[in-house]
Design an enzyme around this catalytic site. Sequence first.
Site, PDB file in Angstrom:
ATOM      1  CG  ASP A  57      -2.015  -1.020   1.163  1.00  0.00           C
ATOM      2  OD1 ASP A  57      -2.365  -1.456   0.050  1.00  0.00           O
ATOM      3  OD2 ASP A  57      -2.541  -1.387   2.231  1.00  0.00           O
ATOM      4  CG  ASP A  70      -6.374  -1.746  -1.437  1.00  0.00           C
ATOM      5  OD1 ASP A  70      -6.536  -2.972  -1.558  1.00  0.00           O
ATOM      6  OD2 ASP A  70      -5.478  -1.243  -0.734  1.00  0.00           O
TER       7      ASP A  70
END
Length: 163
Positions: free
Chosen positions: A116, A134
């Site tokens: 991330d 995501d």
Amino acid sequence: MPNRGYILAVIVLILDQISKYWVLNIIRLPEIGGIDVLPFFRLTFVGNIGVSMGLLAADSDLARWLLTSATAGIALAVALWLRREKNAIDIIALGLVLGGAFGNIIDRVRFGYVVDFLHFYWETHSFYVFNLADSAITLGVILLLARALFASTDTNDGKARDA
């Protein structure tokens, strides 16, 4: 002709993996920690061992592989749903979800965590750090929910009934 949802899933997967390669190998974000881009956005490396927003941390090998298997099972269900879907919006939504799911599955298999790096914040309020996969999953789920909420469920001979 292949289902356009599968093509979209492959595009999402490729873009996700390219962005993660760039973050890890070109700018080496894990080594530098973060890069301020805008007053409300920064690149911040997080190795996410959990699911969305770091929930349900898979902090052992068993938990990691259980989480990876569960995610793969969900991705398989989405792929099968996509195979029979006819609605264009749902095909796009499922393609987004499928491509994002595979992007994060690849990370879990390769690294043991999901890469991330997109970090939005406002003054002292920090939002979760996430990635392109995501984002695709979230957009796909929003499209599916919007279609479900706004689709007419009350029909008469296949045509929407006037209220």
